[in-house]
Design a protein around this motif. Structure first.
Motif, PDB file in Angstrom:
ATOM      1  N   ASN A 136       0.743  -1.263  -0.100  1.00  0.00           N
ATOM      2  CA  ASN A 136       0.031  -0.122  -0.027  1.00  0.00           C
ATOM      3  C   ASN A 136       0.824   1.285  -0.092  1.00  0.00           C
TER       4      ASN A 136
ATOM      5  N   CYS B 189       1.149   6.779  -7.046  1.00  0.00           N
ATOM      6  CA  CYS B 189       0.138   7.703  -7.116  1.00  0.00           C
ATOM      7  C   CYS B 189       0.502   9.175  -6.991  1.00  0.00           C
TER       8      CYS B 189
ATOM      9  N   ALA C 219      -7.040   8.461  -1.598  1.00  0.00           N
ATOM     10  CA  ALA C 219      -7.967   7.371  -0.847  1.00  0.00           C
ATOM     11  C   ALA C 219      -8.946   7.126  -2.040  1.00  0.00           C
ATOM     12  N   LYS C 220      -9.494   8.080  -2.546  1.00  0.00           N
ATOM     13  CA  LYS C 220     -10.532   7.908  -3.546  1.00  0.00           C
ATOM     14  C   LYS C 220      -9.926   7.108  -4.688  1.00  0.00           C
ATOM     15  N   LYS C 221      -8.562   7.408  -5.224  1.00  0.00           N
ATOM     16  CA  LYS C 221      -8.184   6.754  -6.229  1.00  0.00           C
ATOM     17  C   LYS C 221      -7.573   5.364  -6.091  1.00  0.00           C
TER      18      LYS C 221
ATOM     19  N   SER D  20      -8.994   3.520  -3.590  1.00  0.00           N
ATOM     20  CA  SER D  20     -10.107   2.728  -2.974  1.00  0.00           C
ATOM     21  C   SER D  20      -9.624   1.963  -1.514  1.00  0.00           C
ATOM     22  N   LEU D  21      -8.953   3.021  -0.990  1.00  0.00           N
ATOM     23  CA  LEU D  21      -8.576   2.641   0.397  1.00  0.00           C
ATOM     24  C   LEU D  21      -9.143   3.811   1.502  1.00  0.00           C
ATOM     25  N   SER D  22      -9.245   3.164   2.613  1.00  0.00           N
ATOM     26  CA  SER D  22     -10.058   4.125   3.701  1.00  0.00           C
ATOM     27  C   SER D  22      -9.158   5.289   3.968  1.00  0.00           C
ATOM     28  N   LYS D  23      -9.958   6.290   4.445  1.00  0.00           N
ATOM     29  CA  LYS D  23      -9.094   7.612   4.822  1.00  0.00           C
ATOM     30  C   LYS D  23      -8.299   7.264   5.896  1.00  0.00           C
TER      31      LYS D  23
END
Length: 387
Positions: free
Chosen positions: A13, A20, A33-35, A37-40
Motif C-alpha cells: 500500500n 500515485c 484514498a479515492k483513487k 479505494s483505500l480508507s481515509k
C-alpha cells in the motif's frame, strides 16, 4: 491475518501511495484514498509513515471543495530523499554520475578507461564518487546504492563479467570489486541492457513495451525489452548483435577487430571503421574523422563506411523480423552520424524486413549510461521505491 501478511500489505500500500503521488505531482490524502479505494484512516496512517521517512513532502494547500471549507494539504514526492550512483564502464571512457530518485543527474564525472584499467581503475571510481558527494554535500547515508554497466556478457546472478573484450576481462568478479571499493548495495549488467532500461524509464522508449536499443561504438551491442521486461537470455548473452553474421562468404576469412569480437562489430563498429580507414590512408584516424571524410566525398571513407553501414543495417533489419519491436533506438559514439545510418537502415529494412519499424536516435547524451545504470539499480533493488 498473520503478521507477515499484514506487513506485506502495508508495504504494498505504501508503494501504491508513492506511485500515485509521483503520477499526480501533487495530490491530497482524500484524493489518494479515492483513487486507490483505500480508507481515509489507512491512507492517513501510511502517509504519516512516508512523511516521517521523508518519502513525501507536504507542499501547502490545494483547491477547496465545492462545498467550501478548509483547503486540503497536498503531498509531493521527495526526489531528493535518496540518491543513486550510476557507473558506465566503457572501453574508452568511464562515465559516472549521481542522480536523484527522478533520474535527474545531479553530478557527473568522466575519465579515460585504458589509462587506469591496469592499476587503479576502482580507486579512480572511488575518487570521482567522493568528489561528486562533496559537490552535492551528501554522504553514504543518502545513497541507496550503485548500478553499473559493463561492455560485455555479465552474469548478474554470480556478479561476474563472463567476458568483456574491450576491458580484457574474463570471469572478472565485478560485484565483489565494487562492494570492496564502496561498501554499498551493487547491481551490474551489460551496458546495452542498462541503456534500454534507461530509455524505457526516462527516455524516448517511455511507455513502449517492446523496444530494442542498439549501441554502435567501440563494439556493437543491443538490449532487448519484451512486454515491458528486459530480456537477458539463458546465459545472460541475449542481444549480442555484434556476433551476427551478415555475409557468409566474407565471414569465412574475417579477423576480429579485437580479440573476442564477433563478425558484425568487426566490420561495422567504430573501432572497425577507425582501423580500416587508418590502414587505407596509412595514418591513425578515428571513426569520427572517417565520417568527416565521408561527408567530403573521400573515396576510401565512402567505400569503408558504406560497407560498414550496410552490414549494420542488415543486422538491425533482422531484429525487426525476429522481434517486431515498436521502436529501435540507436546510441553509442557512431550514432552521432545518425542521419546517414538511419537512411541506410530504412533502405535495407524496406528491402528485406516483413514490416517497417520506427528507428530513432537516443534521447540521451554522454549521461545515457549513468541514467541506465541507475534504472538498473532501481529495477533490481528490493525497497519501497520502484520504477
Amino acid at each position: 491475518m498473520q503478521k507477515g501478511n499484514a506487513a506485506y500489505i502495508k508495504t504494498m500500500n505504501k508503494r501504491l501511495i508513492l506511485k500515485c503521488v509521483m503520477e499526480e505531482d501533487a495530490i491530497s490524502r482524500a484524493a489518494i484514498a479515492k483513487k486507490l479505494s483505500l480508507s481515509k484512516p489507512t491512507i492517513s496512517t501510511l502517509v504519516n509513515d512516508l512523511l516521517e521517512d521523508q518519502w513525501l513532502i507536504e507542499t501547502g494547500n490545494g483547491s477547496a471543495s465545492r462545498e467550501g471549507g478548509r483547503k486540503p494539504v497536498n503531498l509531493t514526492f521527495n526526489a531528493k530523499r535518496s540518491y543513486i550512483v550510476g557507473i558506465d564502464i566503457g572501453g574508452t571512457n568511464v562515465g559516472m554520475g549521481i542522480t536523484d530518485l527522478n533520474g535527474h543527474v545531479c553530478a557527473f564525472r568522466e575519465f579515460p578507461t585504458q589509462q587506469h584499467l591496469e592499476h587503479n581503475l576502482f580507486e579512480e571510481m572511488k575518487r570521482n564518487v567522493d568528489s561528486m558527494k562533496d559537490q552535492l554535500r551528501i554522504d553514504d547515508t543518502k545513497i541507496l546504492g550503485i548500478g553499473a554497466g559493463i561492455p560485455g556478457v555479465t552474469n548478474i546472478k554470480e556478479g561476474i563479467v563472463v567476458e568483456a573484450p574491450a576491458l580484457k576481462w574474463k570471469r572478472f568478479p565485478i560485484v565483489a570489486e565494487l562492494e570492496k571499493t564502496f561498501q554499498l548495495p551493487i547491481h551490474v549488467d551489460n551496458d546495452v541492457n542498462i541503456n534500454v532500461l534507461g530509455e524505457h524509464w526516462m527516455g524516448i522508449g517511455k511507455n513502449k513495451e517492446n523496444l530494442v536499443y542498439v549501441a554502435i561504438g567501440t563494439g556493437v551491442g543491443s538490449g532487448i525489452m519484451i512486454n515491458g521486461n528486459l530480456y537477458r537470455g539463458t546465459n545472460y548473452s541475449a542481444g549480442e548483435i555484434g556476433y551476427l553474421v551478415t555475409d557468409k562468404e566474407y565471414a569465412k576469412a574475417y579477423h576480429p577487430v579485437h580479440k573476442g569480437y564477433g563478425f558484425l562489430e568487426s566490420v561495422s563498429s567504430g573501432s572497425s571503421i577507425s582501423m580500416q580507414i587508418s590502414r587505407k590512408l596509412g595514418k591513425e584516424m578515428s571513426a569520427k574523422q572517417a565520417f568527416e571524410l565521408y561527408n567530403e566525398g573521400d573515396e576510401a571513407a565512402v567505400e569503408i563506411i558504406d560497407q560498414a553501414l550496410e552490414h549494420l543495417a542488415i543486422g538491425i533489419s533482422n531484429y525487426v523480423s525476429l522481434f517486431d519491436p515498436e521502436i529501435i533506438i540507436l546510441g553509442g559514439g557512431v550514432s552521432g552520424s545518425f542521419s546517414l545510418i538511419h537512411k541506410k537502415v530504412m533502405d535495407i529494412m524496406n528491402r528485406y524486413a516483413p514490416q517497417q519499424c520506427e528507428v530513432v536516435r537516443t534521447s540521451f547524451g554522454k549521461e545515457a549510461g549513468v541514467i541506465g545504470s541507475v534504472a538498473l539499480f532501481l529495477n533490481e533493488f528490493e525497497g519501497l521505491f520502484e520504477i
